[in-house]
Enzyme design. Sequence first.
Site, PDB file in Angstrom:
ATOM      1  N   LYS A  22       0.840  -1.203   0.000  1.00  0.00           N
ATOM      2  CA  LYS A  22       0.000   0.000   0.000  1.00  0.00           C
ATOM      3  C   LYS A  22       0.872   1.250   0.000  1.00  0.00           C
ATOM      4  O   LYS A  22       0.685   2.152  -0.814  1.00  0.00           O
ATOM      5  CB  LYS A  22      -0.895  -0.004   1.251  1.00  0.00           C
ATOM      6  N   ASN A  23       1.831   1.291   0.912  1.00  0.00           N
ATOM      7  CA  ASN A  23       2.638   2.504   1.054  1.00  0.00           C
ATOM      8  C   ASN A  23       3.637   2.685  -0.088  1.00  0.00           C
ATOM      9  O   ASN A  23       4.262   3.734  -0.197  1.00  0.00           O
ATOM     10  CB  ASN A  23       3.370   2.515   2.396  1.00  0.00           C
ATOM     11  N   CYS A 116      -5.720  12.545  12.577  1.00  0.00           N
ATOM     12  CA  CYS A 116      -6.196  11.252  12.095  1.00  0.00           C
ATOM     13  C   CYS A 116      -6.250  10.315  13.280  1.00  0.00           C
ATOM     14  O   CYS A 116      -5.961  10.703  14.404  1.00  0.00           O
ATOM     15  CB  CYS A 116      -5.307  10.694  10.997  1.00  0.00           C
ATOM     16  N   ARG A 121      -1.558  14.831  12.677  1.00  0.00           N
ATOM     17  CA  ARG A 121      -0.662  14.411  11.590  1.00  0.00           C
ATOM     18  C   ARG A 121      -0.144  15.674  10.911  1.00  0.00           C
ATOM     19  O   ARG A 121      -0.667  16.097   9.881  1.00  0.00           O
ATOM     20  CB  ARG A 121      -1.435  13.539  10.619  1.00  0.00           C
ATOM     21  N   ASP A 306       4.060   0.501  11.961  1.00  0.00           N
ATOM     22  CA  ASP A 306       2.858  -0.171  11.456  1.00  0.00           C
ATOM     23  C   ASP A 306       2.815  -1.659  11.809  1.00  0.00           C
ATOM     24  O   ASP A 306       1.748  -2.275  11.764  1.00  0.00           O
ATOM     25  CB  ASP A 306       2.763  -0.025   9.931  1.00  0.00           C
ATOM     26  N   ARG A 398      -8.626  -0.710   4.051  1.00  0.00           N
ATOM     27  CA  ARG A 398      -7.724   0.330   3.536  1.00  0.00           C
ATOM     28  C   ARG A 398      -6.364  -0.252   3.164  1.00  0.00           C
ATOM     29  O   ARG A 398      -5.670   0.309   2.314  1.00  0.00           O
ATOM     30  CB  ARG A 398      -7.497   1.428   4.589  1.00  0.00           C
TER      31      ARG A 398
HETATM   32  C1  UD1 Z   1       4.083   6.785   6.301  1.00  0.00           C
HETATM   33  C2  UD1 Z   1       3.193   5.579   6.096  1.00  0.00           C
HETATM   34  C3  UD1 Z   1       2.649   5.089   7.420  1.00  0.00           C
HETATM   35  C4  UD1 Z   1       3.782   4.814   8.372  1.00  0.00           C
HETATM   36  C5  UD1 Z   1       4.699   6.024   8.483  1.00  0.00           C
HETATM   37  C6  UD1 Z   1       5.933   5.780   9.337  1.00  0.00           C
HETATM   38  C7  UD1 Z   1       2.251   5.973   3.901  1.00  0.00           C
HETATM   39  C8  UD1 Z   1       1.041   6.273   3.093  1.00  0.00           C
HETATM   40  N1  UD1 Z   1       2.089   5.960   5.229  1.00  0.00           N
HETATM   41  O1  UD1 Z   1       3.265   7.798   6.863  1.00  0.00           O
HETATM   42  O2  UD1 Z   1       1.906   3.901   7.183  1.00  0.00           O
HETATM   43  O3  UD1 Z   1       3.255   4.545   9.646  1.00  0.00           O
HETATM   44  O4  UD1 Z   1       5.145   6.429   7.176  1.00  0.00           O
HETATM   45  O5  UD1 Z   1       6.672   4.732   8.798  1.00  0.00           O
HETATM   46  O6  UD1 Z   1       3.325   5.711   3.373  1.00  0.00           O
HETATM   47  N2  UD1 Z   1       5.750  14.493  10.905  1.00  0.00           N
HETATM   48  C9  UD1 Z   1       5.816  15.835  11.237  1.00  0.00           C
HETATM   49  N3  UD1 Z   1       5.700  16.762  10.245  1.00  0.00           N
HETATM   50  C10 UD1 Z   1       5.541  16.420   8.935  1.00  0.00           C
HETATM   51  C11 UD1 Z   1       5.482  15.040   8.605  1.00  0.00           C
HETATM   52  C12 UD1 Z   1       5.590  14.104   9.611  1.00  0.00           C
HETATM   53  O7  UD1 Z   1       5.948  16.189  12.401  1.00  0.00           O
HETATM   54  O8  UD1 Z   1       5.440  17.317   8.076  1.00  0.00           O
HETATM   55  C13 UD1 Z   1       5.843  13.479  11.963  1.00  0.00           C
HETATM   56  C14 UD1 Z   1       4.545  12.693  12.104  1.00  0.00           C
HETATM   57  O9  UD1 Z   1       3.618  13.330  12.915  1.00  0.00           O
HETATM   58  C15 UD1 Z   1       5.023  11.392  12.725  1.00  0.00           C
HETATM   59  C16 UD1 Z   1       6.393  11.217  12.094  1.00  0.00           C
HETATM   60  O10 UD1 Z   1       6.781  12.499  11.602  1.00  0.00           O
HETATM   61  O11 UD1 Z   1       5.176  11.545  14.106  1.00  0.00           O
HETATM   62  C17 UD1 Z   1       6.425  10.186  10.988  1.00  0.00           C
HETATM   63  O12 UD1 Z   1       5.637  10.601   9.938  1.00  0.00           O
HETATM   64  P1  UD1 Z   1       5.950  10.237   8.423  1.00  0.00           P
HETATM   65  O13 UD1 Z   1       7.244   9.515   8.320  1.00  0.00           O
HETATM   66  O14 UD1 Z   1       5.769  11.487   7.613  1.00  0.00           O
HETATM   67  O15 UD1 Z   1       4.796   9.224   8.096  1.00  0.00           O
HETATM   68  P2  UD1 Z   1       3.760   9.305   6.924  1.00  0.00           P
HETATM   69  O16 UD1 Z   1       4.463   9.624   5.646  1.00  0.00           O
HETATM   70  O17 UD1 Z   1       2.590  10.127   7.328  1.00  0.00           O
END
Ligand code: UD1
Length: 417
Positions: A22-23, A116, A121, A306, A398
Amino acid sequence: MAKIYVEGPVRLSGEVDIHGAKNGALPILAGTILCRGECILHNCPNLSDVETSLKILTHLGCECRREGQTVIVNAADMSGYEIPDALMREMRSSIVFLGAIVARMGRAKLSSPGGCELGPRPIDLHLAALRSLGATIQEDHGVLDCTTPALLNGTAISLSFPSVGATENIMLASATARGVTVIHNAAREPEISDLADFLNSAGAKIYGAGSDTIEIHGVAALHGTEHTVLPDRIAAATFLAAAAITRGSVVLHKVMPSHLMAVLSVFREAGCDVVASGKDLKLSAPAKLRRIPMVRTLVYPGFPTDAGPPVLAMQTLADGTSMFLENIFENRFKYVDELKRLGANIKVAGKVAVVEGVARLSGAPVECTDLRGGAALAVAALAASGVTEIDKIHHIDRGYDRFEESLRALGAKIKRE
Ligand code: UD1
């Protein structure tokens, strides 16, 4: 609303194919926007987040069709730049479309993903990066309007945290930008490398994906291509947990064992015998799982956040006390209250969950609180005596393709009604 019914306990055995990630699929589908020609994506799982991505692409004027596990997208005639609020709400990770749309159309408009089920997020890293590439972003009543008068301009970007989504958004925005973009402290997840492979096969020049420094040399445009999405390492971890909690023995096919090293060492710590051979993984569980003193979720190559819920569910029947430290998302432990309904003994304090193994679980009505938490409930239900009725299964849909069918093929008594 449909529910899943699981009758336990069973002992899983047999073989199962693991679907595409998925990711991996989601950012690649966003990447098709940059390609002026047909993109053929194999191993693209049939799950609701992928369907939402296809709805977004269709809304933007792309042609999309599915043939089995292959999805074909043609963005040659794309005309839109706006993602409707309803689609953003269906899948908060659609923020990854932002960079691709603005790079292609000069403008992108979508609602901010907000909070979320895993807690707030934030997207500050995504927005700061796009601004440093030259985009102007207005935020008004939760709507993001992102514009660029001409091409985006390559630059050096240092992420304060190696965010997966932000790294992907920067790669997508800068693939066709003017000049060179360098991402420092980039995410190193396998899905990042897969996105780079896809974009490079379409004509991009991306170097270093999989390391913490990624260099993107902007090219004028990307063309159509053919790509196979990498295997879903979280689905693999879920099936391993399902086999382990049922004291079973399974072989997973179509996996990439090297992407699962941190996960496999945790299963071995719990006493499972795990053997990798090519794209196969065989797990044989002990009669009684051992405690795992500490599972810390970390960015890749650490233990993935995850995979935490299914592995925690598995430890509810282990011998002794296991501890889980969640370092990535706040609020990841919502599903724990549902596991307790099955008789699990778990205490949560902030980022820590302490799981005291119990002698038995028993079936009860439960609700999915989120995608991986939902999978955790199904894992526990397989080993619980009696029937577990799982509600709100749209969360499971999902991220898992043919979830019940795959478990049924391993001997689970599971049905959807
Ligand atoms: C992706 C995955 C999700 C997985 C996560 C961590 C997808 C669609 N989803 O989510 O399944 O759990 O990686 O491996 O690929 N953060 C900030 N600011 C930002 C962005 C992120 O503070 O602008 C923080 C988030 O709140 C969280 C951490 O960084 O605490 C990790 O987030 P991130 O690596 O961005 O995960 P996703 O890309 O949302």
